[in-house]
Design a protein around this motif. Structure first.
Motif, PDB file in Angstrom:
ATOM      1  N   GLY A   1     -12.003  26.417 -16.679  1.00 15.56           N
ATOM      2  CA  GLY A   1     -11.926  27.374 -17.786  1.00 15.56           C
ATOM      3  C   GLY A   1     -10.821  27.007 -18.753  1.00 15.56           C
ATOM      4  N   ALA A   2     -10.769  27.715 -19.868  1.00 14.07           N
ATOM      5  CA  ALA A   2      -9.778  27.438 -20.918  1.00 14.07           C
ATOM      6  C   ALA A   2      -9.612  28.675 -21.779  1.00 14.07           C
ATOM      7  CB  ALA A   2     -10.223  26.248 -21.771  1.00 14.07           C
ATOM      8  N   TYR A   3      -8.641  28.634 -22.666  1.00 15.57           N
ATOM      9  CA  TYR A   3      -8.400  29.719 -23.628  1.00 15.57           C
ATOM     10  C   TYR A   3      -8.337  31.070 -22.907  1.00 15.57           C
ATOM     11  CZ  TYR A   3      -9.263  26.046 -27.004  1.00 15.57           C
ATOM     12  OH  TYR A   3      -9.191  24.877 -27.712  1.00 15.57           O
ATOM     13  N   CYS A   4      -9.213  32.006 -23.272  1.00 14.05           N
ATOM     14  CA  CYS A   4      -9.158  33.353 -22.696  1.00 14.05           C
ATOM     15  C   CYS A   4      -9.979  33.474 -21.430  1.00 14.05           C
ATOM     16  CB  CYS A   4      -9.635  34.384 -23.722  1.00 14.05           C
ATOM     17  SG  CYS A   4     -11.349  34.144 -24.240  1.00 14.05           S
ATOM     18  N   TYR A   5     -10.557  32.393 -20.948  1.00 16.43           N
ATOM     19  CA  TYR A   5     -11.413  32.483 -19.760  1.00 16.43           C
ATOM     20  C   TYR A   5     -10.977  31.489 -18.678  1.00 16.43           C
ATOM     21  CZ  TYR A   5     -13.753  28.677 -22.315  1.00 16.43           C
ATOM     22  OH  TYR A   5     -14.026  27.526 -23.008  1.00 16.43           O
ATOM     23  N   LYS A   6      -9.691  31.438 -18.430  1.00 17.64           N
ATOM     24  CA  LYS A   6      -9.171  30.532 -17.415  1.00 17.64           C
ATOM     25  C   LYS A   6      -9.380  31.112 -16.019  1.00 17.64           C
ATOM     26  CE  LYS A   6      -5.557  28.567 -20.377  1.00 17.64           C
ATOM     27  NZ  LYS A   6      -4.108  28.439 -20.619  1.00 17.64           N
ATOM     28  N   GLY A   7      -9.800  30.256 -15.107  1.00 16.79           N
ATOM     29  CA  GLY A   7      -9.899  30.651 -13.706  1.00 16.79           C
ATOM     30  C   GLY A   7     -10.864  31.805 -13.488  1.00 16.79           C
ATOM     31  N   LEU A   8     -10.463  32.727 -12.641  1.00 14.13           N
ATOM     32  CA  LEU A   8     -11.344  33.817 -12.225  1.00 14.13           C
ATOM     33  C   LEU A   8     -11.579  34.849 -13.320  1.00 14.13           C
ATOM     34  CD1 LEU A   8      -9.919  34.296  -8.614  1.00 14.13           C
ATOM     35  CD2 LEU A   8     -12.016  33.102  -9.294  1.00 14.13           C
ATOM     36  N   ARG A   9     -10.842  34.760 -14.418  1.00 26.08           N
ATOM     37  CA  ARG A   9     -11.120  35.627 -15.567  1.00 26.08           C
ATOM     38  C   ARG A   9     -12.439  35.237 -16.246  1.00 26.08           C
ATOM     39  NH1 ARG A   9      -9.777  37.085 -20.993  1.00 26.08           N
ATOM     40  NH2 ARG A   9      -8.855  39.167 -21.092  1.00 26.08           N
ATOM     41  N   HIS A  10     -12.871  34.023 -15.991  1.00 22.03           N
ATOM     42  CA  HIS A  10     -14.102  33.477 -16.560  1.00 22.03           C
ATOM     43  C   HIS A  10     -15.287  34.368 -16.169  1.00 22.03           C
ATOM     44  CE1 HIS A  10     -16.799  29.596 -16.810  1.00 22.03           C
ATOM     45  NE2 HIS A  10     -17.018  30.436 -17.809  1.00 22.03           N
ATOM     46  N   SER A  11     -16.075  34.757 -17.160  1.00 19.06           N
ATOM     47  CA  SER A  11     -17.264  35.576 -16.927  1.00 19.06           C
ATOM     48  C   SER A  11     -18.416  34.699 -16.456  1.00 19.06           C
ATOM     49  CB  SER A  11     -17.649  36.300 -18.219  1.00 19.06           C
ATOM     50  OG  SER A  11     -18.969  36.771 -18.163  1.00 19.06           O
ATOM     51  N   LEU A  12     -19.056  35.097 -15.359  1.00 18.37           N
ATOM     52  CA  LEU A  12     -20.211  34.358 -14.840  1.00 18.37           C
ATOM     53  C   LEU A  12     -21.530  35.048 -15.182  1.00 18.37           C
ATOM     54  CD1 LEU A  12     -18.953  33.052 -11.374  1.00 18.37           C
ATOM     55  CD2 LEU A  12     -18.605  32.120 -13.670  1.00 18.37           C
TER      56      LEU A  12
END
Length: 462
Positions: A434-445
């Motif tokens: 992930g990157a920017y506002c969707y790094k790691g587990l913040r990433h929406s699946l």
């Protein structure tokens, strides 16, 4: 509201008869129950509901009940995570919380996006059943893909994605994170929904929301390019749904918006906005502004078509287009900018074609997939279909039951599935990228903008 039993128990501790939670039972508590799962203080369970859902869980308890911690996860890793670790968050939707359970209760808890749920029991608790309590868009389809099994899986997964994101009154970007109407991201979501359903009230609600909450002189979601996308979305929604009366109601605002855009382009064709946004993959690169020029041309062309259809004057639209075409779109090596240029101008150079094909699915993003695949199909439909299968198939092969906010084909190398935990030396596909506002587990699946592939399938394979 639909209630769905879990498909698997991933892990259990401190419990008797936990497997009963997989059984279908009467969904009503009784004073006498002989088939309960009993959890001691300190026990836990991790449930796999088999697919991504929007909503929460419904728990039926018996006489013994106490305080619990509930964690929802779009991946197995997320369900076992602690807030603040690897991007795990409660942003937009509370997915990690503690709550008491009352005896003989039927409680529905949580409202997020999830496939997995972990429950930690702080006190002895008797549980009859646990369900996913879920909602989804339920329109009547006018189109369904049938044919190649791999393409069918991609179509159905994309449809599930956008159905979940449209489960309320509006079309959200995501059901876990980004429970917002992003008016630029709405374009691929709209062409997906309208390809499947034709008229969609949630699309109309979202487009009306954009207009009502953005005075002329301001930009939708603060991005000039998202006001541009709004115009294109209104046009494509009318084209796909036949909702001419809805589109006609947008014209007074749209005419004022085109006039406002005219003020933001110099006579020499230079754009005069304070900010430019195409997508995250080109953010802060020289190509970002070039992408906005292409989006701008697409939007003003869409407005011109609408004005012409309804017998309105097209002079301002023609004037803006004339100024925008005074400067070339310099694409560099970014596939999405090349694709947007093609949609804006209908032109691809030999170098553009070569770049679009280089590396197969490398350089594709979920947001821009429809535009890139459409540009490739204009000169090599077989290659476009193969790249679609490679890109979207890779997510499915890694356990996706909905498509993601972003995906880089290189992430599949030495990474685990989202329904597994990584072994030694293996990357975690959710937590480690992930990157920017969707790094790691913040990433929406489960992200609606990934569903534009539905429109590609309908346009090219039906």
């Amino acid at each position: 509201m639909k209630y769905v039993l879990p498909e698997k128990l991933i892990s259990v501790s401190g419990s008797l008869n936990a497997k009963t939670l997989l059984k279908k039972k009467e969904d009503q508590n009784l004073l006498t129950e002989s088939d309960l799962a009993v959890f001691e203080a300190g026990g836990h369970i991790v449930l796999d509901f088999g697919k991504e859902y929007a909503g929460g869980i419904r728990i039926l308890t018996h006489f013994k009940a106490g305080r619990v911690r509930i964690r929802f996860g779009e991946s197995l890793t997320e369900a076992n995570s602690d807030i603040g670790v690897s991007g795990s968050t409660n942003d937009h939707a509370i997915r990690d919380f503690e709550t008491p359970l009352a005896f003989l209760s039927d409680a529905t808890l949580g409202n997020t996006g999830f496939r997995f749920v972990r429950i930690d029991f702080y006190e002895e608790t008797e549980v009859k059943s646990i369900y996913a309590a879920t909602v989804s868009y339920n329109g009547k389809p006018i189109y369904e893909y049938k044919g190649d099994k791999d393409i069918e899986r991609i179509f159905l997964t994309a449809k599930r994605t956008v159905d979940l994101c449209a489960s309320g009154r509006y079309v959200w970007d995501g059901i876990k994170r980004d429970r917002l109407v992003w008016f630029g991201d709405l374009h691929p979501e709209t062409i997906a929904l309208s390809s499947v359903y034709g008229k969609c009230q949630n699309v109309e609600n979202s487009l009306n929301l954009a207009r009502k909450t953005t005075p002329i002189g301001e930009w939708m979601n603060t991005f000039p390019s998202y006001s541009m996308w709004w115009i294109t979305t209104v046009y494509d929604y009318m084209r796909l749904s036949g909702r001419t009366e809805f589109a006609k109601k947008q014209l007074p605002y749209m005419k004022r918006l085109i006039t406002e855009f005219d003020k933001n382009v110099s006579d020499g064709g230079e754009m005069l906005f304070n900010s430019y946004f195409t997508d995250w993959q080109t953010h802060d690169t020289p190509q970002e502004k070039e992408g906005v020029r292409a989006i701008f041309i697409i939007a003003v062309n869409s407005a011109k078509k609408l004005f012409g259809f309804f017998g309105e004057d097209t002079k301002i639209a023609d004037k803006v287009l004339g100024k925008l075409f005074k400067k070339e779109i310099n694409t560099g090596d970014k596939k999405q900018i090349i694709a947007l240029k093609y949609l804006a101008t209908g032109k691809l150079t030999e170098s553009d074609r070569k770049t679009l094909l280089t590396g197969g699915a490398k350089g594709i993003s979920t947001f821009m997939s429809y535009y890139i695949l459409t540009a490739i199909a204009s000169f090599d439909k077989t290659a476009a279909v193969n790249i679609m299968k490679e890109y979207y198939g890779a997510m499915i092969n890694k356990g996706a039951t909905t498509f993601w906010e972003d995906f880089d084909i290189d992430w599949v190398k030495n990474s685990c599935r989202i329904d597994e935990t990584p072994t030694d030396g293996e990357k975690d596909l959710h937590a480690d990228f992930g990157a920017y506002c969707y790094k790691g587990l913040r990433h929406s699946l489960c992200h609606g903008w990934s569903a534009g592939v539905i429109a590609f399938i309908k346009e090219n394979l039906s």
